[in-house]
Every structure is written in C-alpha cells, then in structure tokens.
Design an enzyme around this catalytic site. Structure first.
Site, PDB file in Angstrom:
ATOM      1  CD  GLU A 325      -3.017  -0.704   2.368  1.00 27.11           C
ATOM      2  OE1 GLU A 325      -4.189  -1.104   2.251  1.00 27.11           O
ATOM      3  OE2 GLU A 325      -2.579  -0.187   3.410  1.00 27.11           O
ATOM      4  CB  CYS A 326       0.801   4.351   0.171  1.00 26.21           C
ATOM      5  SG  CYS A 326       1.095   6.110  -0.130  1.00 26.21           S
TER       6      CYS A 326
END
Length: 435
Positions: A325-326
């Site tokens: 994520e990210c």
C-alpha cells in the site's frame, strides 16, 4: 459508552499535544484508557500509543461502517477502559461530501466532547466561539473546554469570566509554551519513532496539562456517555493469508491497528519484520504486507537491503501473496526516484516506477472496487495521501476501479501480477452494503 472526544474549532489548535498530555497524565493516575484517533490519520496513533502505553485504533466515521466503529470501541474498551479519541480537523469538518465529521463520531458513540480552544489571540470572544459550537448540533454535547496557549493570569481571568457567563465548564488551562510543539513534514507530524526526545516531550506535555486540570470533572464527564448497542463479531476485511508477515519500521509505519485486529479476529497469525534492518519476512508466512510510510526518505537503505530483497523475491517465486500500500506499492515497483532525482532499485515485482522529484499532492477518501474478485472481495473504502507520482507503468492487470468521496470516477488504479498486487490506496473497511 465511557469516553471523551478531544476536539477543536480547527486544525492547529493544539489538540494533538493536549491529547498526548492528557493520555500520559491519566496513565500516571492509574486510569485505564483506550486511545483512539478519528479519521484516517496514519501518524498520530503512534504518538497516542507512546503516551498511553496502549495501541491506538482509528475510528473513521466516513470510511468505516457504524457497526465496525461500535465493535472496535467495545473491544478496545475491554476491562472498562475509558476511550480518549482525538478528533481530526475541526469538530464539524468532514470529507468533501460533508460527511464523516468528528461530531458524527461523537454522536455515534455517545461521547462527551472536550473542546480545545487556542486562546492565544482572543479573550472574551471565547464565549461566542464556544457557544456557537455547543449549540450547532443537538446530538453533540460539548461538556467542557480546555483553554490552550493561555498567557498570564490576567488573560486567564478574562477567559474564565467569559466562559462562566455562558456556563461552560473549564476542564484545564494550558499555558503558552514553545517547548510543546511537534515537528512536521509533508504528510504531517514527524513520526513518533523518529522523535529523538519523544518521552521527555510527552512528560512535559503531561505536566503542562496537569498544572490546572480538574481531573475529577474530566473523569465524571467521560463516564456520562450514552449506551450504544454493539457486537464484536461483525464482517471485516478478510486477512491476506493465515500467516501474515507485516513490514514495520520508520519506512513502513502506516499500518492500521484496526486492520491487524480484524485479521487476528479472523484467525490470522501476524509477525513483523524490518526491511530497514535487512530482516526477512517469516519464511512460514503465506502472505506479506508492505504498508505505507516514508520509503522515499530511506530509499538507499531499502535498495541495499539484500537479505530483505532476496527473501521477498524468493517468496514471490513460491506463490506467497504479497500486497503493498502506498509506500509499500512503490517498493514493490522497479524503481523509486528520490527528491534529488536519483533512481533507486526497488523489488521489481510490479512494473511501476515512482518519483518524488516533482511533488504533487494526492489526497482524499476513496471507494474502490476490485477488478479481480479472486484477489480482493469488494467494494471497499480507502484513503489516499501521497506526494509521489507514477513515472512509468508496464504490463500488468489493474487492481481497482476508484471513485472519490463525491462519487467522481477517478479511473483505474494499482497493479496486479499473479499473487503480487499494490496501489496507493490505504484500505480501511468494507463499503456499506458489502458483507
């Protein structure tokens, strides 16, 4: 429900510092507390955990179903702990659609609101400000005020007299003090794990809050909350696997505690490892989770972490499910360009190159619909906040169809290649209607 929401008229009022001081002061007095943070914040919860000695959960009235908020509050309060939740932004500020305010959370959980006012540039006007906020919604009760950044005794006297005239109790008075300000960077505060004098800072904040605080009154209003029915056993986002290795250090610090709690309640075993320390994930793990953080500040160390790199790539070859994520998504890519324009080699498991050389802010709540139901069940809510940009993308399947809080179509985002997937979205909960 026993608890408090520490709120303010706006961001910048000092509610984070006041909350940290309160958490530590209550801990000193032996009060059992359960810290929380309203909204999708990734950074403040680590400060709350440091101040209280208890893991901090997010309570997000926009992105979380009411039943998840109530269930997590029930679990978090086990042992009759008192919830102390810090609001985000101003009390009535929400997403771009106007929903998901801290006031909504207070009403949902029946929490008393303690209102933090930066009094540094006002005196008698404090009464008008507080009266306006207190009367704005009948289902939200401001039970008392903390006057922050107060000058001398004369200033305090004027503030007290004004609030006494409108019968608003004062919980505490915190003096103006330049030594209780937290350093910031582009995503918010500098992380708790990077704050070299964090313990002394929290102790100082606790002293400042305690000097003129009516703790007896504070605890009394905390126990005046309304009962809300809830159950701990509800539908949650399914875990990535049965044994999940989670990256955790200052480069990968943005994992939500409520997510890990949900995975554990679904029977998953969770272990942690540090890529910056060149640690490998648990070899018995059937899933690896690389959460967000600040990889751009440590890209050289990540690129040279040979043991981490080799073991994650080996796990990918064995079919282990790997999700980023990210910041974790960027590390799964082929390269990361830092602010100076230097490209660092990442894991190369997804065909994407990202860059911080020309920063552009991406911020907001998201609704995401998985494009491959075999990888994620959906739809889900998420939050996006980063300053990096995609430089190039190669051949891989798209992961999500994305809309913003207003329902505007943002197109497709993220990539998937077999069991490897990632995106900029920080997943939060199942969307309403998804069970």
């Amino acid at each position: 429900m026993s608890g408090l929401l520490i709120a303010a008229p706006s961001s910048g009022s000092g509610k984070t510092t006041v909350t940290l001081g309160l958490l530590r002061a209550l801990r000193r007095r032996g009060v059992a507390i359960a810290p929380g943070k309203a909204g999708p914040d990734y950074i403040d919860p680590a400060f709350h955990a440091a101040a209280s000695g208890v893991a901090c959960l997010n309570f997000d009235p926009w992105a979380m179903r009411p039943e998840l908020i109530a269930a997590n509050a029930t679990l978090h309060r086990s042992g009759d702990r008192i919830l102390v939740i810090e609001a985000m932004m101003g009390l009535f500020d929400g997403a771009t659609d106007g929903k998901g305010t801290a006031a909504d959370l207070a009403a949902m959980l029946g929490l008393s609101v303690v209102f933090v006012v930066d009094a540094s540039h006002m005196s008698q006007s404090v009464a008008a400000l507080v009266t306006g906020f207190a009367g704005f919604r009948a289902d939200v009760r401001i039970a008392g005020v903390i006057l922050n950044k107060v000058g001398g005794e004369r200033h305090e006297m004027m503030l007290r007299k004004a609030l006494d005239a409108v019968r608003m109790p004062i919980v505490a008075v915190v003096r103006r003090d330049n030594d209780i300000a937290l350093p910031e960077r582009h995503l918010g505060l500098v992380q708790a794990g990077e704050h070299q004098t964090l313990e002394s800072f929290i102790e100082h904040a606790a002293d400042a809050v305690s000097d003129e605080c009516n703790f007896e009154f504070l605890l009394r209003i905390a126990r005046q909350g309304l009962n809300r029915p809830s159950t701990a056993n509800i539908a949650r986002l399914p875990p990535l696997g049965s044994r999940i290795a989670v990256a955790r250090d200052v480069a990968f610090a943005f994992s939500y505690e409520h997510m890990l709690l949900g995975w554990r309640r679904r029977g998953a075993e969770i272990s942690f490892f540090s890529p910056l320390a060149d640690e490998a994930p648990d070899p018995a793990a059937d899933a690896i989770y690389l959460p967000g953080g600040y990889p751009e500040l440590h890209s050289g160390r990540i690129a040279s972490a040979s043991n981490f790199r080799a073991k994650v790539i080996d796990a990918a070859g064995k079919g282990v499910r790997i999700y980023g994520e990210c910041g974790g998504y960027m590390v799964l890519g082929e390269g990361l360009v830092d602010v100076a324009g230097e490209r660092h080699q990442m894991l190369g498991l997804l065909p994407v190159v990202t860059s911080y050389e020309e920063r552009k802010r991406h911020l907001g709540y998201r609704r995401v619909k998985p494009l491959n139901a075999a990888y994620f069940e959906g739809p889900m809510t998420a939050h996006e906040f980063h300053y990096s940009a995609v430089v190039s993308e190669g051949g891989a399947d798209r992961l999500f169809q994305v809309t913003d809080a207003l329902g505007n179509d943002l197109g497709q985002a993220g990539l998937q290649r077999g069991q490897i997937a990632g995106s900029y979205m920080h997943l939060i909960d199942l969307a309403e209607g998804a069970r």
